[in-house]
Design a protein around this motif. Sequence first.
Motif, PDB file in Angstrom:
ATOM      1  N   ALA A 157       0.925  -1.238   0.132  1.00 51.84           N
ATOM      2  CA  ALA A 157       0.191   0.081  -0.136  1.00 51.84           C
ATOM      3  C   ALA A 157       0.788   1.247  -0.141  1.00 51.84           C
ATOM      4  O   ALA A 157       1.840   1.213   0.591  1.00 51.84           O
ATOM      5  N   VAL A 158       0.350   2.245  -0.860  1.00 49.78           N
ATOM      6  CA  VAL A 158       1.449   3.458  -0.735  1.00 49.78           C
ATOM      7  C   VAL A 158       0.100   4.535  -0.418  1.00 49.78           C
ATOM      8  O   VAL A 158      -0.611   4.843  -0.968  1.00 49.78           O
ATOM      9  N   TYR A 159       0.468   4.920   0.812  1.00 48.26           N
ATOM     10  CA  TYR A 159      -0.186   6.114   1.541  1.00 48.26           C
ATOM     11  C   TYR A 159       0.103   7.490   1.546  1.00 48.26           C
ATOM     12  O   TYR A 159       1.351   7.842   1.662  1.00 48.26           O
ATOM     13  N   GLY A 160      -0.586   8.306   0.582  1.00 42.49           N
ATOM     14  CA  GLY A 160      -0.362   9.658   0.543  1.00 42.49           C
ATOM     15  C   GLY A 160      -0.850  10.452   1.500  1.00 42.49           C
ATOM     16  O   GLY A 160      -1.900  10.500   1.839  1.00 42.49           O
ATOM     17  N   ALA A 161      -0.005  11.210   2.038  1.00 44.33           N
ATOM     18  CA  ALA A 161      -0.483  12.328   2.885  1.00 44.33           C
ATOM     19  C   ALA A 161       0.406  13.639   2.576  1.00 44.33           C
ATOM     20  O   ALA A 161       1.236  13.815   2.635  1.00 44.33           O
ATOM     21  N   GLY A 162      -0.648  14.353   2.293  1.00 41.48           N
ATOM     22  CA  GLY A 162      -0.403  15.949   1.508  1.00 41.48           C
ATOM     23  C   GLY A 162       0.312  15.552   0.578  1.00 41.48           C
ATOM     24  O   GLY A 162       0.003  15.070  -0.795  1.00 41.48           O
ATOM     25  N   ASP A 163       1.735  16.089   0.186  1.00 40.77           N
ATOM     26  CA  ASP A 163       2.342  15.982  -1.187  1.00 40.77           C
ATOM     27  C   ASP A 163       3.495  14.490  -1.091  1.00 40.77           C
ATOM     28  O   ASP A 163       3.989  14.656  -2.069  1.00 40.77           O
ATOM     29  N   ASP A 164       3.363  13.978  -0.049  1.00 36.74           N
ATOM     30  CA  ASP A 164       4.181  12.784   0.045  1.00 36.74           C
ATOM     31  C   ASP A 164       3.435  11.697   0.289  1.00 36.74           C
ATOM     32  O   ASP A 164       2.372  11.547   0.355  1.00 36.74           O
TER      33      ASP A 164
END
Length: 689
Positions: A157-164
Amino acid sequence: MTFISPAPGRRPPRRSRWLRAAAATTAVLALAVPAPAAFAAVDDPADETVTASLAPSDGGMVPAVGELTLTLTADNPGPDTLPAGAASVEIGAEPIGSAAALTSWLDSGSTGASFDAVGEIAMPEIASEQSASASLVIEADDAGVDDLEPGVYPVRAVYGAGDDAVRTRTVLLVPETGGTTRQIGVVVPITAGPQSGGVISSESLAELTADGGGLRDQLDAVTGTPAILAVDPAITASIRALGSAAPTDAVAWLDDLLALPNDRFALQYGDADLAAQIGAGEASPVRPVSFAAYLDPSNFGAATDGAGATPTPTPAPVDPVLPTLEELFDIGADRDTVFWPATGTAGAETAAALGAVTGGEDAPVTLLPTSVVRSDAGAHAVSGDADLLVYDADLSRLLEDASTTDAETARGAVLAEFTARAELSEPAAPLLVTVDRANERSAAALSAAIDAATDLPGWTATDLDGLLAAPAATVEVDSVPADVDRVAVIDEFRAAQGGLQRIAGVLEDSSLLTSSERATELQLLGNGWLDDRDAWDAAIQAQRERIATWTDGVALVLGGPITLAGSSAPLVFTVRNDLPWPARVDLLAAPGDARLVIEASTEVEIGAQQTSRVAIPVSALVGSGESSVDLQLRTPAGVEIGPSESVEVSVRAEWESVALVILSVLVSALLVFGVVRTIRRRKRMPVDA
């Protein structure tokens, strides 16, 4: 913060199916949850890097029908609120082929497989120093899952938080149907944790066996499972020794334990360290030889007749019936002499010694981990004359980790790894695993670990007899030196036995002291102390002081020099008894020279934790002079207690004559004075006319 961007080049997702799955995504905000274990590397414990963990439901097994849930938990250790984001979930298109490849994937994310996107997990906003969880629900017949061949598949899973973004990973197992059924044995310990007393106190038992207590949680976790139980007999003995004074919850717990149908065996008393005892030169494990110090007759009734009715009362008192050692230590086991040293503490030396133990109805069997057995054989093995049951160390470690992890997502990730490794293992015979010893774990975590081990697809649970029925492979066992500090403590306890046995001779039943100390020392050697060395050091120091107190428990209390003001008079001495039981000693007295004649031996009875004054008749053969009296305490059997003491005695026998003369003079003077005074008073009286 260091984040990893999503990897490009993956195959196009099957949007029609996975959009429906994404629509079923549920987000659950869990504030103040302990930070879950994550695959993101954090070098500095104070680092404020966001971490995440991903875990499938049901130990990572993809069901044939129904739903599969993937849960993502993210932790925000930083001072700022983490904005809402989303996590894209992908499943590898090819299965992982070996245990080494599985390790590579979980450790570094390295795999040659391509991935298919299967949906997104919507993550809520996460406040500072808080955690949040959200889930993706996938139907078992959805494309991308229903067409997977049996095997272990990587999931990320690739979790995006804001720009990262931050990446985390786990595994899924698509079980094979119709294959050969394999057998697995799961051993679970039932222990009370570290104890510093010979028995578990009534207060501790009440706490441990009440709802939410450690022992109650363990029993609830194994109830309804086929787990093999390894029970510390100190628990059952502590409950039964209280008789009618036992806490209600403890009695109910004992009844529930005995009612379980599970196969079981007894650990050593207090789950004492077997390897340390063998390393200290013991030919076999030390056992309690009496429990008299912990049995209060007032808590036990008289014997009953065959119909269970109390016999007709008679004028003669009826002695209470106290339980025997066998009754106290009974855990309901069908097999004896099964030994389980703590993982990592025992090797060839311990196995050989335990294999030679005699006296039981069954041949001795020792449990050892694969980390010390050089063989790929199954659970049943032999090394020399030692019969062994060998448990998988790697799989057992995962079960222990899961059983001590309260964060559900982190625990689910560990159990998914366990399921995958069990699937990739190829034991030649029945597989044995343990949910190893640990202190203070919850019923939910322990139950989840047991269920993961006993519900493996294609496996069926077996018991001790089933494991031992398999052909035994010949193996070599590595040497494992015993813990030198624990061996030194055993040597220290052994050296103190002489002093304890001497002082125990003053008791009517010497086992009251020696047996209680043995039980205490076994508890202090318990494996529950292995994870807290500082606390163990403090407990051992307290035991040293306790032994010193017992060894000097009965002694003379002497004052200064004594003056014997007469030709015959008693000399009074004080004897103290610091033991919690009444004592009986002989006080031997011998004059330092022939000028004194003294009673040679005087019997002294002293109450528990009291002092007693002893008067010894003495006669002086000279008028005056300096002499001495040598004193020695002995047990009724003639064993000396403590050093010989000498008391200086000043003999002043002529003081009796001097005192009589002085008294006579005083009496005479008073008489003369009285007569003179009377005569003078009469002369002064007036004469009647």
